[in-house]
Design a protein around this motif. Structure first.
Motif, PDB file in Angstrom:
ATOM      1  N   LEU A  54     -64.992  -7.812 -62.931  1.00  0.00           N
ATOM      2  CA  LEU A  54     -66.031  -8.505 -62.175  1.00  0.00           C
ATOM      3  C   LEU A  54     -67.386  -8.263 -62.820  1.00  0.00           C
ATOM      4  CD1 LEU A  54     -67.188 -10.075 -59.721  1.00  0.00           C
ATOM      5  CD2 LEU A  54     -67.298  -7.872 -58.513  1.00  0.00           C
ATOM      6  N   VAL A  55     -68.080  -9.347 -63.143  1.00  0.00           N
ATOM      7  CA  VAL A  55     -69.466  -9.277 -63.579  1.00  0.00           C
ATOM      8  C   VAL A  55     -70.290  -9.853 -62.433  1.00  0.00           C
ATOM      9  CG1 VAL A  55     -71.185 -10.035 -65.256  1.00  0.00           C
ATOM     10  CG2 VAL A  55     -68.837  -9.529 -65.998  1.00  0.00           C
ATOM     11  N   GLU A  56     -70.966  -8.975 -61.699  1.00  0.00           N
ATOM     12  CA  GLU A  56     -71.711  -9.420 -60.525  1.00  0.00           C
ATOM     13  C   GLU A  56     -73.100  -9.878 -60.969  1.00  0.00           C
ATOM     14  OE1 GLU A  56     -72.828  -7.875 -55.995  1.00  0.00           O
ATOM     15  OE2 GLU A  56     -71.356  -6.792 -57.215  1.00  0.00           O
ATOM     16  N   GLN A  57     -73.179 -11.144 -61.311  1.00  0.00           N
ATOM     17  CA  GLN A  57     -74.414 -11.734 -61.807  1.00  0.00           C
ATOM     18  C   GLN A  57     -74.493 -13.184 -61.352  1.00  0.00           C
ATOM     19  OE1 GLN A  57     -77.179 -11.119 -63.053  1.00  0.00           O
ATOM     20  NE2 GLN A  57     -77.121  -9.070 -63.966  1.00  0.00           N
ATOM     21  N   ASP A  58     -75.629 -13.802 -61.650  1.00  0.00           N
ATOM     22  CA  ASP A  58     -75.911 -15.168 -61.224  1.00  0.00           C
ATOM     23  C   ASP A  58     -75.975 -16.071 -62.449  1.00  0.00           C
ATOM     24  OD1 ASP A  58     -77.486 -17.545 -60.280  1.00  0.00           O
ATOM     25  OD2 ASP A  58     -77.583 -16.373 -58.431  1.00  0.00           O
ATOM     26  N   ILE A  59     -75.357 -17.252 -62.363  1.00  0.00           N
ATOM     27  CA  ILE A  59     -75.342 -18.148 -63.520  1.00  0.00           C
ATOM     28  C   ILE A  59     -76.731 -18.682 -63.861  1.00  0.00           C
ATOM     29  CG2 ILE A  59     -72.934 -18.837 -63.213  1.00  0.00           C
ATOM     30  CD1 ILE A  59     -73.967 -21.474 -61.977  1.00  0.00           C
ATOM     31  N   ARG A  60     -77.710 -18.480 -62.990  1.00  0.00           N
ATOM     32  CA  ARG A  60     -79.067 -18.921 -63.313  1.00  0.00           C
ATOM     33  C   ARG A  60     -79.731 -18.047 -64.363  1.00  0.00           C
ATOM     34  NH1 ARG A  60     -81.202 -19.472 -57.195  1.00  0.00           N
ATOM     35  NH2 ARG A  60     -79.721 -17.755 -56.988  1.00  0.00           N
ATOM     36  N   TYR A  61     -79.146 -16.873 -64.638  1.00  0.00           N
ATOM     37  CA  TYR A  61     -79.722 -15.950 -65.620  1.00  0.00           C
ATOM     38  C   TYR A  61     -78.964 -16.101 -66.935  1.00  0.00           C
ATOM     39  CZ  TYR A  61     -81.597 -14.121 -61.276  1.00  0.00           C
ATOM     40  OH  TYR A  61     -82.208 -14.003 -60.056  1.00  0.00           O
ATOM     41  N   GLY A  62     -79.603 -16.797 -67.877  1.00  0.00           N
ATOM     42  CA  GLY A  62     -78.937 -17.135 -69.127  1.00  0.00           C
ATOM     43  C   GLY A  62     -78.436 -15.935 -69.900  1.00  0.00           C
ATOM     44  N   GLY A  63     -79.223 -14.847 -69.937  1.00  0.00           N
ATOM     45  CA  GLY A  63     -78.813 -13.651 -70.664  1.00  0.00           C
ATOM     46  C   GLY A  63     -77.550 -13.042 -70.095  1.00  0.00           C
ATOM     47  N   ALA A  64     -77.451 -13.022 -68.769  1.00  0.00           N
ATOM     48  CA  ALA A  64     -76.259 -12.470 -68.121  1.00  0.00           C
ATOM     49  C   ALA A  64     -75.040 -13.326 -68.417  1.00  0.00           C
ATOM     50  CB  ALA A  64     -76.487 -12.386 -66.610  1.00  0.00           C
ATOM     51  N   VAL A  65     -75.237 -14.641 -68.454  1.00  0.00           N
ATOM     52  CA  VAL A  65     -74.123 -15.536 -68.753  1.00  0.00           C
ATOM     53  C   VAL A  65     -73.634 -15.326 -70.183  1.00  0.00           C
ATOM     54  CG1 VAL A  65     -73.401 -17.947 -68.964  1.00  0.00           C
ATOM     55  CG2 VAL A  65     -74.871 -17.254 -67.061  1.00  0.00           C
ATOM     56  N   HIS A  66     -74.573 -15.200 -71.129  1.00  0.00           N
ATOM     57  CA  HIS A  66     -74.196 -14.968 -72.525  1.00  0.00           C
ATOM     58  C   HIS A  66     -73.414 -13.661 -72.665  1.00  0.00           C
ATOM     59  CE1 HIS A  66     -75.755 -17.965 -75.389  1.00  0.00           C
ATOM     60  NE2 HIS A  66     -76.566 -18.294 -74.402  1.00  0.00           N
ATOM     61  N   GLN A  67     -73.855 -12.631 -71.982  1.00  0.00           N
ATOM     62  CA  GLN A  67     -73.162 -11.345 -72.068  1.00  0.00           C
ATOM     63  C   GLN A  67     -71.754 -11.449 -71.490  1.00  0.00           C
ATOM     64  OE1 GLN A  67     -75.376  -8.104 -70.386  1.00  0.00           O
ATOM     65  NE2 GLN A  67     -73.893  -6.554 -71.019  1.00  0.00           N
ATOM     66  N   ALA A  68     -71.623 -12.133 -70.354  1.00  0.00           N
ATOM     67  CA  ALA A  68     -70.307 -12.279 -69.721  1.00  0.00           C
ATOM     68  C   ALA A  68     -69.372 -13.128 -70.577  1.00  0.00           C
ATOM     69  CB  ALA A  68     -70.464 -12.904 -68.339  1.00  0.00           C
ATOM     70  N   MET A  69     -69.934 -14.024 -71.368  1.00  0.00           N
ATOM     71  CA  MET A  69     -69.128 -14.936 -72.190  1.00  0.00           C
ATOM     72  C   MET A  69     -68.508 -14.224 -73.392  1.00  0.00           C
ATOM     73  SD  MET A  69     -68.393 -18.283 -72.039  1.00  0.00           S
ATOM     74  CE  MET A  69     -69.762 -18.901 -71.041  1.00  0.00           C
ATOM     75  N   THR A  70     -69.058 -13.095 -73.789  1.00  0.00           N
ATOM     76  CA  THR A  70     -68.605 -12.397 -74.997  1.00  0.00           C
ATOM     77  C   THR A  70     -67.122 -12.057 -74.923  1.00  0.00           C
ATOM     78  OG1 THR A  70     -70.808 -11.421 -75.260  1.00  0.00           O
ATOM     79  CG2 THR A  70     -68.996 -10.403 -76.486  1.00  0.00           C
ATOM     80  N   GLY A  71     -66.365 -12.501 -75.919  1.00  0.00           N
ATOM     81  CA  GLY A  71     -64.942 -12.184 -75.998  1.00  0.00           C
ATOM     82  C   GLY A  71     -64.031 -13.092 -75.218  1.00  0.00           C
ATOM     83  N   CYS A  72     -64.592 -14.110 -74.567  1.00  0.00           N
ATOM     84  CA  CYS A  72     -63.759 -15.021 -73.778  1.00  0.00           C
ATOM     85  C   CYS A  72     -63.313 -16.214 -74.627  1.00  0.00           C
ATOM     86  CB  CYS A  72     -64.524 -15.516 -72.547  1.00  0.00           C
ATOM     87  SG  CYS A  72     -64.850 -14.216 -71.341  1.00  0.00           S
ATOM     88  N   ASP A  73     -62.077 -16.611 -74.448  1.00  0.00           N
ATOM     89  CA  ASP A  73     -61.509 -17.736 -75.191  1.00  0.00           C
ATOM     90  C   ASP A  73     -61.705 -19.064 -74.474  1.00  0.00           C
ATOM     91  OD1 ASP A  73     -59.002 -15.398 -75.338  1.00  0.00           O
ATOM     92  OD2 ASP A  73     -60.143 -15.931 -77.140  1.00  0.00           O
ATOM     93  N   ARG A  74     -61.636 -19.012 -73.149  1.00  0.00           N
ATOM     94  CA  ARG A  74     -61.720 -20.226 -72.352  1.00  0.00           C
ATOM     95  C   ARG A  74     -62.529 -19.952 -71.094  1.00  0.00           C
ATOM     96  NH1 ARG A  74     -55.408 -21.771 -72.498  1.00  0.00           N
ATOM     97  NH2 ARG A  74     -55.242 -19.507 -72.486  1.00  0.00           N
ATOM     98  N   VAL A  75     -63.050 -21.025 -70.510  1.00  0.00           N
ATOM     99  CA  VAL A  75     -63.957 -20.902 -69.372  1.00  0.00           C
ATOM    100  C   VAL A  75     -63.568 -21.892 -68.285  1.00  0.00           C
ATOM    101  CG1 VAL A  75     -66.355 -21.165 -68.594  1.00  0.00           C
ATOM    102  CG2 VAL A  75     -65.877 -20.130 -70.817  1.00  0.00           C
ATOM    103  N   VAL A  76     -63.568 -21.408 -67.048  1.00  0.00           N
ATOM    104  CA  VAL A  76     -63.457 -22.270 -65.879  1.00  0.00           C
ATOM    105  C   VAL A  76     -64.759 -22.130 -65.098  1.00  0.00           C
ATOM    106  CG1 VAL A  76     -62.220 -22.788 -63.748  1.00  0.00           C
ATOM    107  CG2 VAL A  76     -60.959 -21.961 -65.755  1.00  0.00           C
TER     108      VAL A  76
END
Length: 311
Positions: A54-76
């Motif tokens: 769980l990454v408890e963050q808000d998609i409005r924060y671009g930096g948090a989204v980039h960090q959460a995206m690291t290492g992911c192959d696919r996105v829903v």
């Protein structure tokens, strides 16, 4: 082949049915959610498996989204502000549903993600001119929520033309099932009818009950998402309707729920002028592109909802 899937808004209603399907097939899941409405107990149980983060963050924060995206192959991408709240607060709706979505799509493109599945909505069609509603038909989004869903599809097209990203925008029709919030805009009528029936009271229907919706069970919706994650990239970069193709009238819904609850009442009709709108999806593209079709009929699905502890 297992992968790491980022699910924004994964602590919500659809996520509750999607994440177990992803785990069952061997994926690892990273949930990005601000937990404003999420079920912490359910998330804790998933995290305890060692395959959910769980990454408890808000998609409005671009930096948090980039960090959460690291290492992911696919996105829903499920995270959004609901349609009723979008009219009450258009600023927040645009901020989350447009700016937040742009953050997700841009980060996915930057990190080399190959597939994004976006939870779009049949609301992009507005009031349909003809039935069934086809993906290439006219679009008339009427609220900030609907406009944002249409904008999200256009943003995906923009980023896919500039990266290796491929996408599907699944236009969900009237999603229902166990765990849904009572205030859900397009299916709140279900909860209202069930509450009255459990109290031994008949459902009250405005007009003749001819207005209709296309009810699709959340389990089938989650299946569609999983199938879209795997679908051929050569068939991607398109919106896809996810419904049943059946327009169920409010009167028919009431009778189905009466049978599911098991009470001896008849619907009551309240005479008044009602704008009769009808909805039914053309789901031929879903079958052709994803190999998907619904498996849960209305009667079975409504019985499932009524029998569930959360209904």
């Amino acid at each position: 082949m297992s992968s790491t899937v980022l699910v924004t808004g994964g602590a919500g209603f659809i996520g509750a049915h999607l994440v177990p399907q992803l785990l069952d097939r061997g994926d690892r899941v990273r949930i990005l959610d601000n937990m404003s409405r999420g079920d912490r107990g359910r998330i804790a149980a998933w995290v305890a498996t060692g395959r959910v983060e769980l990454v408890e963050q808000d998609i409005r924060y671009g930096g948090a989204v980039h960090q959460a995206m690291t290492g992911c192959d696919r996105v829903v991408h499920l995270a959004a502000v609901s349609i009723n709240k979008s009219e009450a607060d258009p600023y927040e709706s645009i901020d989350i549903n447009v700016v937040g979505s742009n953050n997700v799509f841009k980060a996915a493109a930057d990190h080399g993600v190959r597939r994004v599945v976006f939870a779009s909505s049949a609301s992009v069609y507005g009031d349909p001119e003809t039935l069934p509603m086809a993906e290439d038909g006219p679009l008339h989004p009427l609220t900030p929520y609907c406009i944002a869903k249409h904008t999200g599809e256009q943003l995906l097209d923009y980023y896919s033309r500039r990266s290796e990203l491929s996408w599907f925008a699944l236009r969900f029709f009237n999603v229902y099932g166990p765990g849904q919030k009572p205030t859900a805009y397009y299916t709140s009528v279900i909860n209202h009818f069930v509450q009255r029936l459990r109290a031994g009271e008949p459902p009250v229907i405005d007009g003749e009950g001819a207005q209709s919706m296309d009810f699709v069970h959340v389990h089938d919706v989650a299946r569609a998402i999983v199938m879209a994650l795997d679908a051929d990239a050569a068939r991607a970069d398109v919106p896809v309707n996810i419904g049943t193709g059946i327009d169920t009238s409010v009167a028919e819904l009431a009778r189905t729920l009466i049978a599911a609850v098991g009470v001896d009442v008849e619907p009551q009709f309240r005479p008044r002028d009602v704008l009769v709108s009808r909805r039914a999806a053309d789901i031929s593209r879903a079958l052709d592109v994803l190999g998907w079709k619904p498996t849960i009929d209305l009667r079975t699905g409504m019985q499932d909802l009524v029998d569930s502890e959360i209904a």
